[in-house]
Scaffold this active site. Structure first.
Site, PDB file in Angstrom:
ATOM      1  N   GLU A  95       0.845  -1.191   0.000  1.00 53.61           N
ATOM      2  CA  GLU A  95       0.000   0.000   0.000  1.00 53.61           C
ATOM      3  C   GLU A  95       0.883   1.245   0.000  1.00 53.61           C
ATOM      4  OE1 GLU A  95      -3.014  -0.180  -0.599  1.00 53.61           O
ATOM      5  OE2 GLU A  95      -3.587  -2.234  -0.044  1.00 53.61           O
ATOM      6  N   CYS A 160      -6.832  -1.380   8.631  1.00 52.02           N
ATOM      7  CA  CYS A 160      -5.568  -1.401   7.899  1.00 52.02           C
ATOM      8  C   CYS A 160      -5.179   0.013   7.468  1.00 52.02           C
ATOM      9  CB  CYS A 160      -5.675  -2.315   6.684  1.00 52.02           C
ATOM     10  SG  CYS A 160      -5.852  -4.062   7.110  1.00 52.02           S
ATOM     11  N   HIS A 179      -0.638  -5.693   2.510  1.00 53.68           N
ATOM     12  CA  HIS A 179      -1.802  -6.568   2.545  1.00 53.68           C
ATOM     13  C   HIS A 179      -1.391  -7.945   2.039  1.00 53.68           C
ATOM     14  CE1 HIS A 179      -5.252  -3.535   2.915  1.00 53.68           C
ATOM     15  NE2 HIS A 179      -5.502  -4.491   3.775  1.00 53.68           N
TER      16      HIS A 179
END
Length: 247
Positions: A95, A160, A179
Site C-alpha cells: 500500500e 488497515c 496486505h
C-alpha cells in the site's frame, strides 16, 4: 527465548517494528497474524543486524489509536511495517498511501472513530516515502518466493488504512503497509517469507536514505539541494495485545 513487553526493549541495534491483526469478522484465523508470528523464523535480525519487534493488534479503532503513537515513542523504530489480510488480495500488496477520513466500518467492539476520522485537522492523504515500486520490482525478481507482488493505493478504509495513517503521520519516510492474501491461497510460511523479503528491501532503502541525509548534513546541504544538483540521465532504450520479540 521468550516474549518481552515494549518497555523491556532496550536496544542499541535499530528496531524494526512489525504488526499484524487478530481475528475479525469472517477471519477467525487472520493470515496477517500467522505471517507476522512466522517472521521469527526468517532470520531478519542476523541478516540486517536489527532487533525485530512484532505485535498482534486488536481490531479496534480506539486501541490502535492509542497504541501506535505510543509504540513510536517507546521504540523509535528505524522501520515500521503493518500487515493486514485482504480477501481480495492475490499477491503481496504494498500500500502506497493511507486516508484520514471515511472510516464507516464497525470494529470488533461495534465502534467507529469519532466523525470517521483518524486524526482531526490532518491531511486527507499521506503517501509513504518508501519507493514501493522498487520494492515490488525486487520481490517479483526473487525466484525463491511463492507470492508475486503488486502496488496499491486503496488500503480499504478500515483498520488497515487507519493504522497505516497513524504511522505515516509519525514518519512517512519509514512506514509501510502490506496486505496479504488469505491462507487458502498461500501458506503462512510462504507469506512470511515474502514479507521478510519486502522488509529487507524496505530497510535497506531507509538506511540508504538515512546515510545520504547524514552525508549531506556533513556537507551543509539538504536532500533537496542534492536533488537540485543531480545530473539527469536518460534511460536506455528498451530498457492479542502482546508484543513478541524474536530473541
Amino acid at each position: 527465548m521468550g516474549d518481552a513487553t515494549v518497555t523491556e526493549v532496550q536496544e542499541i541495534r535499530p528496531i524494526i517494528y512489525v504488526t499484524g491483526f487478530g481475528p475479525f469478522s469472517s477471519h477467525a484465523v487472520n493470515a496477517s497474524q500467522m505471517a507476522v508470528e512466522g517472521l521469527v523464523d526468517q532470520d531478519l535480525e542476523r541478516e540486517l543486524g536489527v532487533k525485530l519487534v512484532t505485535e498482534i493488534l486488536k481490531v479496534e479503532y480506539n486501541y490502535v489509536q492509542k497504541t501506535i503513537p505510543q509504540r513510536w515513542e517507546d521504540l523509535n523504530p528505524k522501520l515500521t511495517v503493518h500487515v493486514g489480510v485482504s480477501s481480495l488480495a492475490e499477491t503481496l500488496t504494498l500500500e502506497q498511501l493511507a486516508h484520514n477520513s471515511g472510516y464507516n466500518g464497525l470494529d470488533n467492539c461495534g465502534c467507529l472513530p469519532h466523525k470517521g476520522l483518524c486524526i482531526p485537522d490532518s491531511d486527507e492523504v499521506i503517501q509513504s516515502g518508501i519507493r514501493m515500486d522498487l520494492i515490488s520490482s525486487a520481490i517479483n525478481k526473487n525466484t525463491k518466493l511463492k507470492l508475486p507482488c503488486a502496488k496499491s493505493t486503496d488500503p480499504g478504509r478500515f483498520l488497515c488504512d487507519f493504522v497505516y495513517y497513524l504511522s505515516l503521520k509519525k514518519d512517512r519516510s519509514r512506514s509501510a503497509f502490506i496486505h496479504v492474501p488469505t491462507l487458502n491461497k498461500f501458506s503462512a510460511q510462504d507469506i512470511s517469507a515474502a514479507i521478510a523479503a519486502a522488509i529487507k528491501e524496505m530497510y535497506n532503502q531507509v538506511m540508504e536514505r538515512d546515510n545520504l541525509d547524514g552525508s549531506l548534513d556533513l556537507k551543509g546541504l539538504s536532500l533537496e539541494d542534492h536533488k537540485c544538483n543531480e545530473i539527469s540521465v536518460g534511460k536506455d532504450e528498451g530498457s492479542d495485545d502482546k508484543i513478541s520479540l524474536a530473541l
